[in-house]
Design a protein around this motif. Structure first.
Motif, short mmCIF file in Angstrom:
data_model
loop_
_atom_site.label_atom_id
_atom_site.label_comp_id
_atom_site.label_asym_id
_atom_site.label_seq_id
_atom_site.Cartn_x
_atom_site.Cartn_y
_atom_site.Cartn_z
N VAL A 233 0.90 -1.57 -0.22
CA VAL A 233 -0.21 0.26 -0.03
C VAL A 233 0.54 1.44 0.50
O VAL A 233 0.61 2.32 -0.83
CB VAL A 233 -0.88 0.37 1.28
CG1 VAL A 233 -1.78 1.35 0.97
CG2 VAL A 233 -1.98 -1.24 1.21
N GLN A 234 1.54 1.31 0.86
CA GLN A 234 2.89 2.88 1.10
C GLN A 234 3.23 2.40 -0.44
O GLN A 234 4.10 3.23 -0.59
CB GLN A 234 3.77 2.68 1.94
CG GLN A 234 3.23 1.83 3.58
CD GLN A 234 4.30 1.91 4.76
OE1 GLN A 234 4.93 1.17 4.02
NE2 GLN A 234 3.94 2.36 6.01
N MET A 235 3.84 1.55 -1.29
CA MET A 235 4.80 1.50 -2.59
C MET A 235 3.82 2.13 -3.76
O MET A 235 4.21 1.98 -4.84
CB MET A 235 5.53 0.43 -2.32
CG MET A 235 5.98 0.16 -1.76
SD MET A 235 7.25 -1.36 -2.01
CE MET A 235 6.60 -2.44 -2.28
N ARG A 236 2.85 1.83 -3.16
CA ARG A 236 1.37 3.09 -4.47
C ARG A 236 2.14 3.99 -5.14
O ARG A 236 2.25 5.24 -4.29
CB ARG A 236 -0.44 2.72 -4.12
CG ARG A 236 -0.24 1.28 -3.74
CD ARG A 236 -2.00 1.32 -3.03
NE ARG A 236 -2.45 0.11 -3.18
CZ ARG A 236 -3.74 -0.58 -1.75
NH1 ARG A 236 -4.38 0.87 -2.01
NH2 ARG A 236 -3.86 -1.79 -2.38
N ARG A 237 1.61 4.85 -5.94
CA ARG A 237 1.92 5.67 -7.00
C ARG A 237 1.16 6.77 -5.63
O ARG A 237 0.23 7.06 -5.55
CB ARG A 237 1.00 5.62 -7.94
CG ARG A 237 2.15 5.07 -8.78
CD ARG A 237 3.74 5.62 -9.84
NE ARG A 237 3.13 7.04 -10.51
CZ ARG A 237 4.15 7.60 -10.72
NH1 ARG A 237 5.38 7.84 -10.02
NH2 ARG A 237 3.64 8.48 -11.52
N ASP A 238 1.50 7.74 -5.56
CA ASP A 238 1.33 9.07 -4.39
C ASP A 238 0.69 8.85 -3.39
O ASP A 238 0.07 9.17 -3.18
CB ASP A 238 0.21 10.07 -5.37
CG ASP A 238 0.39 10.05 -7.12
OD1 ASP A 238 1.53 10.94 -6.99
OD2 ASP A 238 0.32 10.01 -8.26
N SER A 239 1.21 7.49 -2.65
CA SER A 239 0.76 7.50 -1.27
C SER A 239 1.05 8.33 -0.43
O SER A 239 2.43 8.91 -0.57
CB SER A 239 1.69 5.66 -1.46
OG SER A 239 3.16 6.57 -0.81
N GLU A 240 0.19 8.34 0.56
CA GLU A 240 0.86 8.72 1.83
C GLU A 240 1.97 9.14 2.84
O GLU A 240 2.64 10.12 2.58
CB GLU A 240 -0.31 9.46 2.66
CG GLU A 240 -1.85 9.65 1.84
CD GLU A 240 -2.56 9.55 3.69
OE1 GLU A 240 -2.42 9.68 4.54
OE2 GLU A 240 -3.50 9.89 2.95
N TRP A 241 2.48 7.66 2.10
CA TRP A 241 3.59 7.58 2.63
C TRP A 241 5.38 7.66 2.34
O TRP A 241 6.03 8.34 2.49
CB TRP A 241 4.30 6.01 3.32
CG TRP A 241 5.53 5.34 4.48
CD1 TRP A 241 5.25 5.21 5.23
CD2 TRP A 241 6.54 5.47 3.42
NE1 TRP A 241 6.73 5.38 5.79
CE2 TRP A 241 7.06 5.00 4.02
CE3 TRP A 241 6.96 5.48 2.57
CZ2 TRP A 241 8.84 4.45 4.70
CZ3 TRP A 241 8.55 4.54 1.69
CH2 TRP A 241 9.31 4.76 2.77
N LEU A 242 4.75 7.65 1.25
CA LEU A 242 5.97 8.27 0.53
C LEU A 242 6.02 9.99 -0.15
O LEU A 242 6.92 10.34 0.47
CB LEU A 242 6.02 7.85 -1.18
CG LEU A 242 5.84 6.65 -1.81
CD1 LEU A 242 5.36 6.30 -3.14
CD2 LEU A 242 7.44 6.04 -1.61
N ALA A 243 4.57 10.65 0.09
CA ALA A 243 4.72 12.29 0.94
C ALA A 243 5.29 12.37 1.23
O ALA A 243 6.42 13.79 1.12
CB ALA A 243 3.03 12.51 0.39
#
Length: 312
Positions: A233-243
């Motif tokens: 889930v965290q590696m999805r495009r434009d995820s909150e975690w990546l941001a």
């Protein structure tokens, strides 16, 4: 845990193969009664069943390429492939996937200290749904170069990425203690590169001389939506975690990074998601995602980056 799951999956595949072979033998046996006692009917059934299992694995691999093609970015003209090149790409990635999941990952690395070590030690961080056995080819190359290294196994497989940070921190400290070095180089594949970034966000770069990532989805990947686990889930495009990661990490730490990736990656889509601003980005073509860890050209590039790294 991954090794146990892999053994279970391999056992299921072997069981399915034998069951299919037995069903084929029972179905075709009446036509072979004239050849009673001859071994080839049973061997033929085993061969057909094995081909069927391989075909399923082949279709899974082909579907990854199909999905990545739907979300792909623009392919540079210098890396354009003709049909023969595309076929070689697919064949090498399929073979790499089979070899990795059926052999390499059954042999986790652990600590590999070299008697006459040269340079800084290397911490190897695997990617999603893998273990340290993924690095077996790279481990052999590092050993020939006289470089001590340690392959960490991240557990449990579907945990949030930040939950892996304490494990990486412990591995860094253990490698430093075992080698007497004050710093290590991190070589990470796929999700492992995000784990390295999360480590730097929490612990800083005092122990890290260089981070080299292979096919890491620094900005997420469209295919993560098909994977189970919090880390997917965290590696999805434009995820909150990546941001959040991009917003809270020290930008100067990006200068520690070398991001090696392929414009034909079949898991990271769009492929330029591996391009990390501020890092040294090294772009290749005609290499699949799993194959990054065993492709000769990629391995030589990673080793060159390791050899040029110096303590900071």
């Amino acid at each position: 845990m991954i090794k146990r799951l892999l053994i279970l999956l391999l056992a299921i595949q072997i069981g399915a193969l034998l069951a299919l072979a037995y069903a084929l033998y029972r179905w075709w046996h009446p036509a072979w009664r004239a050849a009673s006692g001859a071994p080839w009917p049973a061997l033929a059934c085993l061969a057909v069943a094995a081909l069927a299992v391989l075909l399923v694995r082949l279709l899974i691999n082909a579907n990854n390429f199909r999905l990545s093609r739907r979300g792909r970015g623009a392919t540079p003209a210098a890396h354009a492939l003709d049909r023969r090149g595309a076929a070689r790409l697919f064949a090498h990635e399929f073979f790499s996937s089979m070899l990795t999941s059926s052999y390499y990952m059954l042999r986790p690395l652990g600590m590999r200290l070299q008697p006459r070590a040269r340079g800084l030690p290397v911490l190897l961080i695997h990617g999603y749904a893998c273990n340290s056995g993924y690095w077996l080819p790279m481990s052999k190359l590092l050993a020939r170069a006289g470089i001590s290294h340690y392959g960490v196994d991240l557990e449990p497989p579907g945990a949030p990425i930040d939950d892996f940070v304490p494990q990486v921190h412990a591995a860094v400290e253990r490698l430093c203690e075992a080698t007497g070095s004050t710093q290590v180089i991190v070589l990470a594949h796929s999700m492992g590169g995000l784990v390295a970034r999360a480590y730097l966000r929490r612990h800083g770069a005092a122990r890290i001389a260089r981070v080299i990532t292979l096919g890491t989805p620094h900005h997420g990947t469209a295919l993560a939506g098909f994977g189970p686990g919090s880390n997917a889930v965290q590696m999805r495009r434009d995820s909150e975690w990546l941001a959040s990661l991009a917003a809270t990490e020290a930008y100067l730490q990006r200068q520690l990074f070398s991001s090696i990736y392929s414009v034909h990656d079949n898991i990271v889509a769009p492929q330029e998601s591996s391009d990390l601003p501020g890092a040294r980005n090294l772009v290749f073509g005609a290499v699949g995602h799993v194959a990054l860890g065993r492709h000769p050209e990629i391995m030589r590039c990673a080793l060159a980056e390791i050899k040029t790294a110096t303590p900071v």
